[in-house]
Motif scaffolding. Structure first.
Motif, PDB file in Angstrom:
ATOM      1  N   ARG A 495      10.607 -27.929  -1.804  1.00 39.34           N
ATOM      2  CA  ARG A 495       9.866 -26.740  -2.225  1.00 39.34           C
ATOM      3  C   ARG A 495      10.768 -25.524  -2.143  1.00 39.34           C
ATOM      4  O   ARG A 495      11.579 -25.389  -1.221  1.00 39.34           O
ATOM      5  N   GLN A 496      10.623 -24.607  -3.097  1.00 39.57           N
ATOM      6  CA  GLN A 496      11.440 -23.400  -3.115  1.00 39.57           C
ATOM      7  C   GLN A 496      11.020 -22.464  -1.986  1.00 39.57           C
ATOM      8  O   GLN A 496       9.834 -22.139  -1.861  1.00 39.57           O
ATOM      9  N   ALA A 497      11.980 -22.040  -1.170  1.00 42.27           N
ATOM     10  CA  ALA A 497      11.697 -21.013  -0.176  1.00 42.27           C
ATOM     11  C   ALA A 497      11.809 -19.651  -0.851  1.00 42.27           C
ATOM     12  O   ALA A 497      12.459 -19.517  -1.895  1.00 42.27           O
ATOM     13  N   ARG A 498      11.173 -18.640  -0.260  1.00 40.25           N
ATOM     14  CA  ARG A 498      11.328 -17.275  -0.771  1.00 40.25           C
ATOM     15  C   ARG A 498      12.621 -16.710  -0.176  1.00 40.25           C
ATOM     16  O   ARG A 498      12.834 -16.782   1.042  1.00 40.25           O
ATOM     17  N   LEU A 499      13.484 -16.168  -1.047  1.00 41.70           N
ATOM     18  CA  LEU A 499      14.753 -15.615  -0.589  1.00 41.70           C
ATOM     19  C   LEU A 499      14.628 -14.122  -0.336  1.00 41.70           C
ATOM     20  O   LEU A 499      14.056 -13.396  -1.156  1.00 41.70           O
ATOM     21  N   ALA A 500      15.179 -13.678   0.780  1.00 37.03           N
ATOM     22  CA  ALA A 500      15.273 -12.241   1.015  1.00 37.03           C
ATOM     23  C   ALA A 500      16.401 -11.694   0.151  1.00 37.03           C
ATOM     24  O   ALA A 500      17.235 -12.442  -0.356  1.00 37.03           O
ATOM     25  N   GLU A 501      16.413 -10.376  -0.043  1.00 40.40           N
ATOM     26  CA  GLU A 501      17.495  -9.750  -0.806  1.00 40.40           C
ATOM     27  C   GLU A 501      18.783  -9.795   0.014  1.00 40.40           C
ATOM     28  O   GLU A 501      18.769 -10.014   1.222  1.00 40.40           O
ATOM     29  N   ALA A 502      19.905  -9.536  -0.675  1.00 39.05           N
ATOM     30  CA  ALA A 502      21.176  -9.333   0.022  1.00 39.05           C
ATOM     31  C   ALA A 502      21.970  -8.334  -0.799  1.00 39.05           C
ATOM     32  O   ALA A 502      21.887  -8.331  -2.024  1.00 39.05           O
ATOM     33  N   PRO A 503      22.733  -7.443  -0.130  1.00 36.91           N
ATOM     34  CA  PRO A 503      23.433  -6.392  -0.869  1.00 36.91           C
ATOM     35  C   PRO A 503      24.531  -6.950  -1.776  1.00 36.91           C
ATOM     36  O   PRO A 503      24.766  -6.412  -2.848  1.00 36.91           O
ATOM     37  N   THR A 504      25.225  -7.998  -1.336  1.00 41.57           N
ATOM     38  CA  THR A 504      26.313  -8.577  -2.134  1.00 41.57           C
ATOM     39  C   THR A 504      26.314 -10.083  -1.917  1.00 41.57           C
ATOM     40  O   THR A 504      25.540 -10.607  -1.117  1.00 41.57           O
ATOM     41  N   ALA A 505      27.235 -10.744  -2.596  1.00 41.96           N
ATOM     42  CA  ALA A 505      27.362 -12.198  -2.435  1.00 41.96           C
ATOM     43  C   ALA A 505      28.126 -12.553  -1.159  1.00 41.96           C
ATOM     44  O   ALA A 505      28.326 -13.727  -0.864  1.00 41.96           O
ATOM     45  N   ASP A 506      28.581 -11.528  -0.411  1.00 37.32           N
ATOM     46  CA  ASP A 506      29.427 -11.793   0.751  1.00 37.32           C
ATOM     47  C   ASP A 506      28.658 -11.970   2.053  1.00 37.32           C
ATOM     48  O   ASP A 506      29.268 -12.205   3.105  1.00 37.32           O
ATOM     49  N   THR A 507      27.324 -11.824   1.989  1.00 36.07           N
ATOM     50  CA  THR A 507      26.541 -11.989   3.218  1.00 36.07           C
ATOM     51  C   THR A 507      25.612 -13.189   3.090  1.00 36.07           C
ATOM     52  O   THR A 507      25.362 -13.688   1.996  1.00 36.07           O
ATOM     53  N   TRP A 508      25.092 -13.590   4.216  1.00 36.99           N
ATOM     54  CA  TRP A 508      24.053 -14.608   4.204  1.00 36.99           C
ATOM     55  C   TRP A 508      22.761 -14.017   3.658  1.00 36.99           C
ATOM     56  O   TRP A 508      22.647 -12.788   3.507  1.00 36.99           O
ATOM     57  N   ARG A 509      21.812 -14.896   3.326  1.00 37.40           N
ATOM     58  CA  ARG A 509      20.487 -14.453   2.904  1.00 37.40           C
ATOM     59  C   ARG A 509      19.462 -15.147   3.772  1.00 37.40           C
ATOM     60  O   ARG A 509      19.550 -16.348   4.020  1.00 37.40           O
ATOM     61  N   GLN A 510      18.498 -14.367   4.211  1.00 42.59           N
ATOM     62  CA  GLN A 510      17.370 -14.974   4.919  1.00 42.59           C
ATOM     63  C   GLN A 510      16.469 -15.661   3.901  1.00 42.59           C
ATOM     64  O   GLN A 510      16.428 -15.278   2.733  1.00 42.59           O
TER      65      GLN A 510
END
Ligand SMILES: Nc1nc2c(c(=O)[nH]1)N[C@H]1C(S)=C(S)[C@@H](COP(=O)(O)O)O[C@H]1N2
Ligand SMILES: [Mo]
Length: 560
Positions: A495-510
């Motif tokens: 099942r697809q989880a809801r992704l939190a935003e992230a400022p760039t591709a260089d960080t993790w995402r909750q």
């Protein structure tokens, strides 16, 4: 040689232990002048780390986690204590045996001190001073003495005793002597005196009071030298210098962090990892204390114009702020060696361009103040990403544990090939000419970060109530970006989880899945991420060595 069997083993062992403490105290004091990390306990520990095979190191990291260094140092101290006690027992037989044992320990210490990559000849001094102090201590505490005996005591004979003092001094073995001749004199008022030695027995006796005085003296010497050594090692100055660093404002501030980058769920890793919670991985048994006033970064090797930067030079450069998630190649699937921070630093690519990197160079071999080395692909650093020579972490000067005064941060590469702390040198070179610290130890020369995800909630082994339950975690694919996270329970449908935003591709995402209906029983929860290149994490399990673990993080819980 006369046998001194009469000296109790515990007393001899105590003498050895106190001698060991005096030796270590004095050597620590001298290390304070030379270099704190030249302290023999640390150099021996360092040498053990270097000599131990990769599987042992990995086992230690897996078993003890970030306590691995404390465990190693405690082990070294326990072994040293046993050897010191043994030295005392040998010395009670014959002082020369004790001295020989100290010399042998000193030889091991010297070998460890002088084979450290950053060692100079001065690194021999702490060991030499410690051995010398140990020998003096041992001779004073175990001193065969000739005591003239009265007729009642039998023939003159050399005999040993333990304790400081001279024959006529306050701790001379008067009690033994007098006890042999006129015991009553030692028993004022008819009160029972401590057991007294009889003539003939005193040959194998020792003087408890002298021993105690001597031991106390030894403990005081060890303590005083230890404290003085601590003051001299300069950690206080470096801490003060660190607090005194006034961070310039960034010339290029970080991309604004979108609202909703942090879902603020209790138990879920926060978007920014506070410095005090940030994982720490390095080979330093005590972290290098580098004074920013003395720090320089030398860039040399395959460059047109070698560069040497001071900390003031660095602070004057236009500084870039970037949010980057750092992680360790030795992080197991689901492991803790990952953290996200806001870094402030100069662009490495700009500095390298000023130096003029040769076209055929492909490796940046960075060196830290303690001699650790790291090989970073030059093209990655030069490709426009936020590869930084960082001076700050989450709004404060780098913590000493995290590389003060300056470290590298390169988004997308594991720490062992990119994140040199206490960096003092960058040699521009080639992968086919140079090797960094971990490469001959079983780790890949290049280490791009593998796309991964972790379940933070619920915790493995948790006991949950039935009903709607939040499943949440983090996913990362630095410099590519995370596009999707999927969760499945008991090998059911993903099942697809809801992704939190992230400022760039260089960080993790909750990520979060907040509508799992937990039914009584045992359940298995799994997660997998897909990055922006379209790659979905493989289920194939790979160990951390040589280039990072793979597999899906799997958590078992009980609902009831
Ligand atoms: N000087 C030095 N820098 C080092 C290391 C080291 O052993 N010595 N370890 C590297 C590794 S393996 C990692 S994962 C990161 C960890 O950085 P942190 O301790 O600030 O989290 O630092 C890197 N920089
Ligand atoms: Mo690492």
């Amino acid at each position: 040689m006369e046998s001194y069997r009469g000296v109790p083993a515990w007393a001899a062992a105590l003498v050895g232990l106190v001698t060991g403490a005096v030796a270590l105290g004095v050597s620590w004091l001298v290390a304070g002048f030379v270099r704190a990390s030249a302290f023999p306990v640390l150099t021996v520990g360092d040498a053990l780390v270097d000599l131990s095979p990769s599987w042992l190191k990995e086992w230690a990291i897996r078993t003890f986690g970030e306590a691995d260094k404390a465990v190693l140092l405690s082990g070294v101290l326990v072994v040293l204590a046993a050897l010191a006690a043994g030295t005392g027992i040998l010395a009670s037989r014959d002082l020369r045996y004790g001295h020989a044992a100290l010399a042998a320990l000193g030889a091991i210490g010297l070998a460890a001190a002088l084979t450290r990559p950053e060692a100079g000849p001065a690194d021999a001094l702490p060991v030499l001073a410690g051995v010398a102090a140990g020998m003096v201590s041992l001779s004073r505490l175990v001193r065969p003495r000739t005591v003239r005996r009265s007729a009642a005591s039998g023939p003159d004979a050399p005999r040993p005793w333990f304790g400081l003092g001279t024959e006529t001094g306050p701790t001379a073995p008067r009690s033994v002597e007098e006890a042999g001749t006129e015991p009553e004199a030692r028993t004022p008022g008819g009160v029972a005196a401590p057991p007294v030695m009889r003539a003939g027995e005193d040959l194998r006796s020792f003087d408890r009071r002298g021993l105690l005085t001597g031991l106390l003296g030894g403990v005081v010497v060890a303590g005083a030298t230890g404290v003085a050594g601590r003051l001299l090692s300069g950690s206080a100055e470096v801490d003060a210098a660190r607090v005194g660093v006034a961070l310039p404002p960034p010339a290029l501030p970080a991309r604004p962090v979108p609202a909703g980058s942090d879902l603020k769920i209790r138990g879920l890793s926060p978007f920014f990892t506070p410095n005090r919670d940030f994982y720490r991985v390095d080979t330093a048994l005590i972290v290098p204390r580098v004074d920013p006033g003395d720090w320089t970064l030398k860039i040399h090797g395959m460059v047109d114009r070698p560069v040497e930067l001071t900390f003031a030079d660095l602070m004057k450069r236009p500084l870039v702020e970037a949010d980057v998630t750092l992680c360790c190649v030795s992080n197991e699937v689901g492991g803790p060696y990952i953290g996200n921070a806001r870094w402030l630093g100069a662009r490495l690519a700009d500095i390298l361009r000023e130096a003029g990197v040769h076209r055929d160079a492909d490796m940046l071999l960075s060196v830290s103040a303690d001699g650790w080395t790291c090989g970073t692909p030059a093209d990655v650093v030069m490709d426009g990403r936020d590869a930084l020579l960082a001076i700050a972490m989450n709004g404060e000067a780098l913590p000493v544990d995290h590389g003060f005064p300056a470290r590298q941060v390169v988004p997308g590469l594991y720490g062992y090939v990119s994140a040199t702390k206490w960096v003092t040198e960058i040699k521009v070179t080639r992968f086919d000419r140079d090797e960094a610290y971990w490469t001959p130890r079983g780790w890949a020369a290049k280490g791009p970060i593998k796309t991964q995800s972790r379940i933070d909630l619920p915790k493995a082994g948790a006991n949950l109530r039935p009903g709607r339950t939040v499943i949440a975690g983090v996913a990362w694919a630095q410099h590519k970006g995370v596009d999707a996270v999927e969760v499945r329970v008991d090998e059911g449908k993903w099942r697809q989880a809801r992704l939190a935003e992230a400022p760039t591709a260089d960080t993790w995402r909750q990520w979060v899945l907040d509508d799992w209906d937990a039914t009584p029983g045992r359940h298995t929860i799994q997660v997998r991420a897909t990055d922006a290149t379209g790659y979905t994490q493989t289920s194939a399990v790979a160990p951390v060595a040589p280039d990072g673990a793979t597999g899906w993080h799997t958590v078992e819980v009980t609902v009831g």
